[in-house]
Design a protein around this motif. Structure first.
Motif, PDB file in Angstrom:
ATOM      1  N   MET A  13      70.191  92.341  39.459  1.00  0.00           N
ATOM      2  CA  MET A  13      69.378  92.693  38.315  1.00  0.00           C
ATOM      3  C   MET A  13      69.407  94.182  37.996  1.00  0.00           C
ATOM      4  N   TYR A  14      69.935  95.107  39.056  1.00  0.00           N
ATOM      5  CA  TYR A  14      70.055  96.307  38.575  1.00  0.00           C
ATOM      6  C   TYR A  14      71.114  96.382  37.717  1.00  0.00           C
ATOM      7  N   LYS A  15      72.181  95.769  37.974  1.00  0.00           N
ATOM      8  CA  LYS A  15      73.557  95.844  37.124  1.00  0.00           C
ATOM      9  C   LYS A  15      73.163  95.136  35.759  1.00  0.00           C
ATOM     10  N   MET A  16      72.263  94.164  35.704  1.00  0.00           N
ATOM     11  CA  MET A  16      72.061  93.697  34.373  1.00  0.00           C
ATOM     12  C   MET A  16      70.728  94.313  33.669  1.00  0.00           C
ATOM     13  N   GLN A  17      69.989  95.205  34.312  1.00  0.00           N
ATOM     14  CA  GLN A  17      68.694  95.779  33.552  1.00  0.00           C
ATOM     15  C   GLN A  17      69.253  96.357  32.077  1.00  0.00           C
ATOM     16  N   GLY A  18      68.401  96.112  31.247  1.00  0.00           N
ATOM     17  CA  GLY A  18      68.418  96.799  29.846  1.00  0.00           C
ATOM     18  C   GLY A  18      69.496  95.898  28.993  1.00  0.00           C
ATOM     19  N   SER A  19      70.117  94.660  29.585  1.00  0.00           N
ATOM     20  CA  SER A  19      71.155  94.198  28.938  1.00  0.00           C
ATOM     21  C   SER A  19      70.455  93.508  27.518  1.00  0.00           C
ATOM     22  N   ASP A  20      71.190  93.507  26.654  1.00  0.00           N
ATOM     23  CA  ASP A  20      70.490  92.656  25.287  1.00  0.00           C
ATOM     24  C   ASP A  20      71.253  91.245  25.570  1.00  0.00           C
ATOM     25  N   ALA A  21      70.676  90.128  24.679  1.00  0.00           N
ATOM     26  CA  ALA A  21      71.256  89.022  24.470  1.00  0.00           C
ATOM     27  C   ALA A  21      72.804  88.989  24.505  1.00  0.00           C
ATOM     28  N   SER A  22      73.530  89.814  23.767  1.00  0.00           N
ATOM     29  CA  SER A  22      74.847  89.878  23.421  1.00  0.00           C
ATOM     30  C   SER A  22      75.498  90.109  24.892  1.00  0.00           C
ATOM     31  N   ALA A  23      75.253  91.098  25.541  1.00  0.00           N
ATOM     32  CA  ALA A  23      75.526  91.516  27.040  1.00  0.00           C
ATOM     33  C   ALA A  23      75.530  90.397  27.911  1.00  0.00           C
ATOM     34  N   VAL A  24      74.160  89.584  27.879  1.00  0.00           N
ATOM     35  CA  VAL A  24      74.243  88.488  28.946  1.00  0.00           C
ATOM     36  C   VAL A  24      75.155  87.398  28.534  1.00  0.00           C
ATOM     37  N   GLN A  25      75.331  86.962  27.297  1.00  0.00           N
ATOM     38  CA  GLN A  25      76.110  86.074  27.110  1.00  0.00           C
ATOM     39  C   GLN A  25      77.506  86.562  27.193  1.00  0.00           C
ATOM     40  N   GLU A  26      77.954  87.508  27.007  1.00  0.00           N
ATOM     41  CA  GLU A  26      79.299  87.827  27.494  1.00  0.00           C
ATOM     42  C   GLU A  26      79.380  87.944  28.961  1.00  0.00           C
ATOM     43  N   THR A  27      78.465  88.486  29.669  1.00  0.00           N
ATOM     44  CA  THR A  27      78.643  88.255  31.185  1.00  0.00           C
ATOM     45  C   THR A  27      78.617  86.666  31.614  1.00  0.00           C
ATOM     46  N   ILE A  28      77.666  85.877  31.135  1.00  0.00           N
ATOM     47  CA  ILE A  28      77.940  84.581  31.408  1.00  0.00           C
ATOM     48  C   ILE A  28      79.274  83.899  30.881  1.00  0.00           C
ATOM     49  N   THR A  29      79.733  84.415  29.895  1.00  0.00           N
ATOM     50  CA  THR A  29      81.197  83.734  29.255  1.00  0.00           C
ATOM     51  C   THR A  29      82.154  84.205  30.154  1.00  0.00           C
ATOM     52  N   ASP A  30      82.009  85.527  30.583  1.00  0.00           N
ATOM     53  CA  ASP A  30      83.413  86.049  31.244  1.00  0.00           C
ATOM     54  C   ASP A  30      83.331  85.455  32.560  1.00  0.00           C
ATOM     55  N   ALA A  31      82.147  85.294  33.342  1.00  0.00           N
ATOM     56  CA  ALA A  31      82.076  84.717  34.625  1.00  0.00           C
ATOM     57  C   ALA A  31      82.522  83.388  34.710  1.00  0.00           C
ATOM     58  N   ILE A  32      82.251  82.535  33.635  1.00  0.00           N
ATOM     59  CA  ILE A  32      82.702  81.060  33.607  1.00  0.00           C
ATOM     60  C   ILE A  32      84.242  81.079  33.516  1.00  0.00           C
ATOM     61  N   SER A  33      84.745  81.998  32.563  1.00  0.00           N
ATOM     62  CA  SER A  33      86.181  81.767  32.072  1.00  0.00           C
ATOM     63  C   SER A  33      86.999  82.273  33.156  1.00  0.00           C
ATOM     64  N   SER A  34      86.463  83.381  33.913  1.00  0.00           N
ATOM     65  CA  SER A  34      87.200  83.829  34.916  1.00  0.00           C
ATOM     66  C   SER A  34      87.624  82.746  36.175  1.00  0.00           C
ATOM     67  N   GLY A  35      86.632  81.987  36.432  1.00  0.00           N
ATOM     68  CA  GLY A  35      86.741  81.003  37.157  1.00  0.00           C
ATOM     69  C   GLY A  35      86.761  81.565  38.737  1.00  0.00           C
ATOM     70  N   GLN A  36      86.301  82.756  38.853  1.00  0.00           N
ATOM     71  CA  GLN A  36      86.280  83.150  40.254  1.00  0.00           C
ATOM     72  C   GLN A  36      85.174  83.136  41.018  1.00  0.00           C
ATOM     73  N   GLU A  37      85.348  82.586  42.407  1.00  0.00           N
ATOM     74  CA  GLU A  37      84.135  82.276  43.182  1.00  0.00           C
ATOM     75  C   GLU A  37      83.095  83.435  43.159  1.00  0.00           C
ATOM     76  N   LYS A  38      83.563  84.607  43.180  1.00  0.00           N
ATOM     77  CA  LYS A  38      82.754  85.866  43.435  1.00  0.00           C
ATOM     78  C   LYS A  38      81.659  86.106  42.491  1.00  0.00           C
ATOM     79  N   THR A  39      82.161  85.295  40.962  1.00  0.00           N
ATOM     80  CA  THR A  39      80.752  85.455  39.950  1.00  0.00           C
ATOM     81  C   THR A  39      79.789  84.463  40.120  1.00  0.00           C
ATOM     82  N   LEU A  40      79.861  83.426  40.982  1.00  0.00           N
ATOM     83  CA  LEU A  40      78.964  82.418  41.298  1.00  0.00           C
ATOM     84  C   LEU A  40      77.501  82.927  41.590  1.00  0.00           C
TER      85      LEU A  40
END
Length: 79
Positions: A13-40
């Motif tokens: 939550m600290y890392k994501m604070q102040g994020s707009d919709a675009s930043a949240v979408q980018e975070t989700i997209t990057d996490a899913i596309s990376s396929g890394q367990e650490k993003t779960l």
């Protein structure tokens, strides 16, 4: 830093604070596309925010979507 005292939810939550919709979408997209367990865990925290701020109808729709896209059988993980 004492790893035992780390609050993962709070850190995400600290890392994501102040994020707009675009930043949240980018975070989700990057996490899913990376396929890394650490993003779960981060995706889990974001899902928790979504769930806590959704009404009963939206929650049921999410549950139905997830249930409808889970495989009937999955390969057993190597443990």
């Amino acid at each position: 830093m004492n790893i035992a005292s780390l609050n993962l939810r709070q850190a995400i939550m600290y890392k994501m604070q102040g994020s707009d919709a675009s930043a949240v979408q980018e975070t989700i997209t990057d996490a899913i596309s990376s396929g890394q367990e650490k993003t779960l865990p981060g995706l889990g925290v974001l899902f928790e925010v979504l769930w806590q701020n959704s009404d009963t109808s939206s929650r049921q729709e999410m549950v139905n979507t997830i249930a409808g896209h889970l495989p009937a059988q999955a390969e057993k993980p190597i443990i």
